[in-house]
Design an enzyme around this catalytic site. Structure first.
Site, PDB file in Angstrom:
ATOM      1  N   ASP A 191     -16.122  13.690  35.849  1.00 49.91           N
ATOM      2  CA  ASP A 191     -15.140  13.018  34.990  1.00 49.91           C
ATOM      3  C   ASP A 191     -15.688  12.875  33.567  1.00 49.91           C
ATOM      4  O   ASP A 191     -15.614  11.811  32.962  1.00 49.91           O
ATOM      5  CB  ASP A 191     -14.775  11.654  35.562  1.00 49.91           C
ATOM      6  CG  ASP A 191     -13.494  11.094  34.940  1.00 49.91           C
ATOM      7  OD1 ASP A 191     -12.670  11.902  34.468  1.00 49.91           O
ATOM      8  OD2 ASP A 191     -13.320   9.859  34.929  1.00 49.91           O
ATOM      9  N   LEU A 203     -16.870  -7.469  28.747  1.00 49.81           N
ATOM     10  CA  LEU A 203     -16.831  -6.490  27.668  1.00 49.81           C
ATOM     11  C   LEU A 203     -15.611  -5.586  27.762  1.00 49.81           C
ATOM     12  O   LEU A 203     -15.157  -5.038  26.767  1.00 49.81           O
ATOM     13  CB  LEU A 203     -18.097  -5.619  27.697  1.00 49.81           C
ATOM     14  CG  LEU A 203     -19.412  -6.360  27.528  1.00 49.81           C
ATOM     15  CD1 LEU A 203     -20.566  -5.386  27.651  1.00 49.81           C
ATOM     16  CD2 LEU A 203     -19.463  -7.078  26.202  1.00 49.81           C
ATOM     17  N   GLY A 204     -15.085  -5.376  28.944  1.00 51.47           N
ATOM     18  CA  GLY A 204     -13.950  -4.479  29.139  1.00 51.47           C
ATOM     19  C   GLY A 204     -13.664  -4.345  30.616  1.00 51.47           C
ATOM     20  O   GLY A 204     -14.186  -5.099  31.451  1.00 51.47           O
ATOM     21  N   GLU A 205     -12.835  -3.363  30.959  1.00 52.97           N
ATOM     22  CA  GLU A 205     -12.492  -3.162  32.361  1.00 52.97           C
ATOM     23  C   GLU A 205     -12.254  -1.689  32.603  1.00 52.97           C
ATOM     24  O   GLU A 205     -11.598  -1.012  31.814  1.00 52.97           O
ATOM     25  CB  GLU A 205     -11.248  -3.975  32.728  1.00 52.97           C
ATOM     26  CG  GLU A 205     -10.985  -3.978  34.218  1.00 52.97           C
ATOM     27  CD  GLU A 205     -10.134  -5.169  34.646  1.00 52.97           C
ATOM     28  OE1 GLU A 205      -9.608  -5.138  35.763  1.00 52.97           O
ATOM     29  OE2 GLU A 205     -10.026  -6.122  33.861  1.00 52.97           O
ATOM     30  N   GLY A 206     -12.812  -1.177  33.694  1.00 54.36           N
ATOM     31  CA  GLY A 206     -12.648   0.217  34.058  1.00 54.36           C
ATOM     32  C   GLY A 206     -11.864   0.374  35.344  1.00 54.36           C
ATOM     33  O   GLY A 206     -11.268  -0.579  35.851  1.00 54.36           O
ATOM     34  N   GLY A 207     -11.861   1.585  35.878  1.00 54.54           N
ATOM     35  CA  GLY A 207     -11.092   1.855  37.076  1.00 54.54           C
ATOM     36  C   GLY A 207     -11.585   1.119  38.301  1.00 54.54           C
ATOM     37  O   GLY A 207     -10.860   0.964  39.280  1.00 54.54           O
ATOM     38  N   VAL A 263     -16.277  -5.004  33.299  1.00 53.82           N
ATOM     39  CA  VAL A 263     -17.573  -4.528  32.832  1.00 53.82           C
ATOM     40  C   VAL A 263     -18.279  -5.660  32.090  1.00 53.82           C
ATOM     41  O   VAL A 263     -17.734  -6.255  31.170  1.00 53.82           O
ATOM     42  CB  VAL A 263     -17.399  -3.322  31.876  1.00 53.82           C
ATOM     43  CG1 VAL A 263     -18.763  -2.849  31.387  1.00 53.82           C
ATOM     44  CG2 VAL A 263     -16.655  -2.200  32.586  1.00 53.82           C
TER      45      VAL A 263
END
Length: 689
Positions: free
Chosen positions: A496, A419-423, A427
């Site tokens: 955050d 679905l996406g990518e985070g730090g 994901v």
């Protein structure tokens, strides 16, 4: 109470008057009632207010009376004369004139006397009658100058009359509204025939006599004519009930919208329903225009995908009984299908058992420590599992998935499933956690509307966030913070909080996400200190950015910045001047000091927002971003300030808004500052002197 709204629909359930300011039960000479206030009858049976027109996006409204308990509109002062941009003001002047002024149009005069008098009062009675009275000098009633009961719209309340008053030259009749959420006079009227001395229903010049009691069930009729009353159409289709339509929300895939339009503004919802039932080719319908007029029909729904996402269409789909044709074929086809299904299940079971044996061998090789649930968030200090409060149940209320299950759900972690990518990595979708060797995975709830910044900072998508949605998102985030800080078994400081970490579900409800930087506090722990500062510039509180000190007040500061972004539609760091650094907080403070707070508001909602709510939100935001953590409100106080108008707000102090990169560099030696950015995540490392 008799309702007459396009023959069969319910009265219009309008907006929410309880968000307005109560102005008593009447008006005296010189008093006014505007779109931000309302009147109630003495025993709170009815309300008088400017109600919005259904789903229209052009801010149309009318002065109306609604049932206090249900909020249903039972009377409108000017159904054919809408008021634009919430500009309506009801005024009783010193000459006894009762009128509605509106922006860009002539006033709507309800009563004007040839003999002016200033000894008047306009009052809303518990019967639902809004009455203008002339009083004697001692306060007793001299005469009734005007009353809403003399001008009924689509609802007959107890005490109203139908007929003709020759003395006052008035005709009392009911007129349907074009649809339940569009109070414009429709094609039907219920009036007294002066010749035959009887009630008649008239539709576009044709009349139907009403002799005896009217007891027909309209929901069981497909339509009406002037000869036979209730009419059933001859289209031979077996329907499942007397009301065979189901409401479905979704959209059609490309080239799959097989629809036909009837664009006549004289067609209301009931006309569309009757036409859909009478034409055997139609399987669904909807209103063509947002005001509830016109018709749209579909002949095929096979390419319709159900969804509650933003922009989806609501369609009334006809539920039909399945055809009995070919029933005998199932006598021999059914057992064949059952046998094939049984064979497939057997093969699948054998494959799962074989795979499970391999998984068991792998799991037995893991150490005991790897199989226990570790900390759910990264922490600068260790915390044992015994320190986490437990509610008496075995283990913790977290779903633990096997590594094999995760592999199957993500198609072996394929790019198509990502679905996406985070730090901290890619994901995928699921809910819970997984521990496999050195791998530590958190599985989140899937959010179809992505994150808040996806809408808020896009020039087109931000238009989908009207004021009501934005305020709901603000309130939802505040409630989420209260849970983390106060009601969760673990006291969590997020550290955050920003727009990209606020996810939105299919109903645009906000969910706080990305706890990679979060810290767990013990219940009696008030603040902590760290040498490793993590977070995003523009959202960090002064004490955290400069000294590494953080607490629940750090999240409050971030929430204040985030609320200003939601109000303005601009990023916190989108302001810069050559002579000094100025962010969104500083810009908001300057406007507040100048008394121009509304200039901060996003242009897409400036004309439709509730001004006092917006100003209160700006006020609370400035309290949240005060320089000293002690002066900031707690999350509970913050929510009370936003939702409770009776809560007194202290004056905000000048915030420390020059906390950009230049401010930190000015007070920190060059060799002590390190800035990291990973996938939009800003992290600062400040070493001790």
């Amino acid at each position: 109470m008799i309702l007459f709204s396009c023959i069969w629909s319910t009265p219009y359930a309008a907006g929410e008057w309880w968000n307005l300011t109560w102005a008593g039960d009447g008006l005296k000479p010189g008093d006014t009632l505007n779109s931000s206030s309302y009147l109630t009858s003495p025993n709170k049976t009815f309300s008088l207010w400017f109600f919005p027109w259904g789903n229209t996006t052009n801010s149309l409204s009318s002065l109306g009376i609604s049932d206090f308990a249900t909020n249903f509109i039972v009377w409108s002062a000017s159904p054919s004369k809408p008021i634009a941009n919430n500009s309506g003001v009801l005024t009783l002047d010193n000459t006894g004139t009762l009128k509605i002024t509106r922006l860009g149009s002539d006033p709507i005069v309800l009563h004007s006397s040839s003999q002016p008098t200033n000894n008047t009062i306009a009052i809303l009675l518990d019967s639902g009658n809004f009455v203008l009275r002339e009083l004697h000098s001692n306060g007793t009633i001299k005469q009734v100058l005007w009353q809403s009961f003399d001008y009924p719209t689509n609802t007959l309340l107890p005490g109203m009359k139908l007929g003709i008053s020759h003395r006052n030259n008035l005709t009392w009749s009911l007129t349907s509204w074009l649809s339940d959420n569009y109070p414009v006079p429709g094609p039907f009227s219920l009036r007294c025939d002066p010749n035959g001395r009887q009630l008649v229903i008239q539709k576009e010049g044709q009349m139907k006599d009403l002799e005896g009691p009217v007891t027909a069930r309209v929901d069981a009729c497909d339509g009406y004519n002037t000869n036979g009353g209730c009419k059933r159409w001859e289209c031979k289709r077996e329907i499942v009930s007397s009301d065979p339509f189901d409401v479905r929300s979704g959209y059609f895939v490309e080239d799959g919208d097989h629809s036909t339009n009837l664009s006549s503004p004289r067609l209301g919802f009931s006309d569309c329903r009757a036409t859909c039932l009478s034409n055997c080719s139609y399987v669904a319908f909807a209103s063509l225009y947002e005001n509830g007029t016109g018709c749209r029909f579909w002949t095929d729904m096979s390419m319709f995908l159900q969804s509650n996402s933003v922009g989806s269409t609501s369609v009334y789909t006809l539920s039909l009984k399945p055809s009995r044709k070919g029933k005998n074929k199932w006598i021999w086809i059914g057992p064949v299908i059952a046998a094939i299904a049984l064979l497939v299940i057997l093969i699948y079971t054998l494959c799962c058992l074989q795979r499970r044996k391999k998984v068991t061998v792998k799991e037995n090789s893991r150490s005991k420590d790897e199989q226990e649930l570790p900390d759910l968030v990264i922490s600068d200090k260790s915390i044992t599992i015994d320190e986490i409060p437990n509610d008496g149940r075995k283990g913790h209320d977290v779903s633990v998935f096997s590594y094999e299950c995760i592999m199957a759900a993500t198609n072996n972690f394929s790019l198509e499933s990502k679905l996406g990518e985070g730090g901290f990595g890619p994901v995928y979708r699921l809910l819970g956690c997984c521990i496999f060797g050195e791998e530590r995975m958190l599985i989140y709830e899937y959010m179809p509307n992505k994150s808040l910044n996806y809408f808020l900072f896009d020039s087109n998508r931000r238009k989908l966030l009207d004021w009501k949605k934005r305020f709901s998102i603000i309130e939802g985030i505040a409630q989420g913070l209260i849970y983390l800080h106060k009601y969760s078994r673990l006291k969590v400081i997020h550290r955050d909080l920003k727009a990209s970490n606020i996810l939105l579900d299919e109903s645009m409800n906000p969910k706080i996400s990305d706890f990679g930087m979060a810290r767990i506090f013990k219940q009696n722990e008030l603040e902590a200190n760290t040498n490793r500062i993590v977070g995003t510039y523009g959202y960090m509180s002064p004490e955290y950015a400069m000294e590494g000190v953080f607490s629940i007040k750090s999240d409050v500061y971030s929430f204040g910045v985030l609320m200003l972004e939601i109000l303005s539609g601009r990023r916190s760091n989108s302001f810069y001047h050559a002579d000094h650094v100025l962010n969104l907080v500083g810009y908001a403070w300057d406007l507040w000091q100048e008394g121009e707070g509304l200039e901060l508001v996003d242009l897409t909602i400036r004309d439709s927002c509730v001004e006092y709510q917006v100003l209160r939100c700006i006020h609370v935001s400035l309290l949240c971003v005060e320089d000293s953590a002690v002066d900031r409100p707690t999350t509970s106080d913050m929510l009370s300030m936003l939702t409770n108008e009776s809560t007194q707000l202290p004056l905000p102090k000048k915030p420390a808004f020059s906390i950009g990169k230049k401010a930190i560099e000015a007070n920190t030696p060059n060799n002590e500052l390190e800035i990291h950015t990973v996938n939009g995540l800003s992290i600062s490392d400040i070493d001790a002197r």
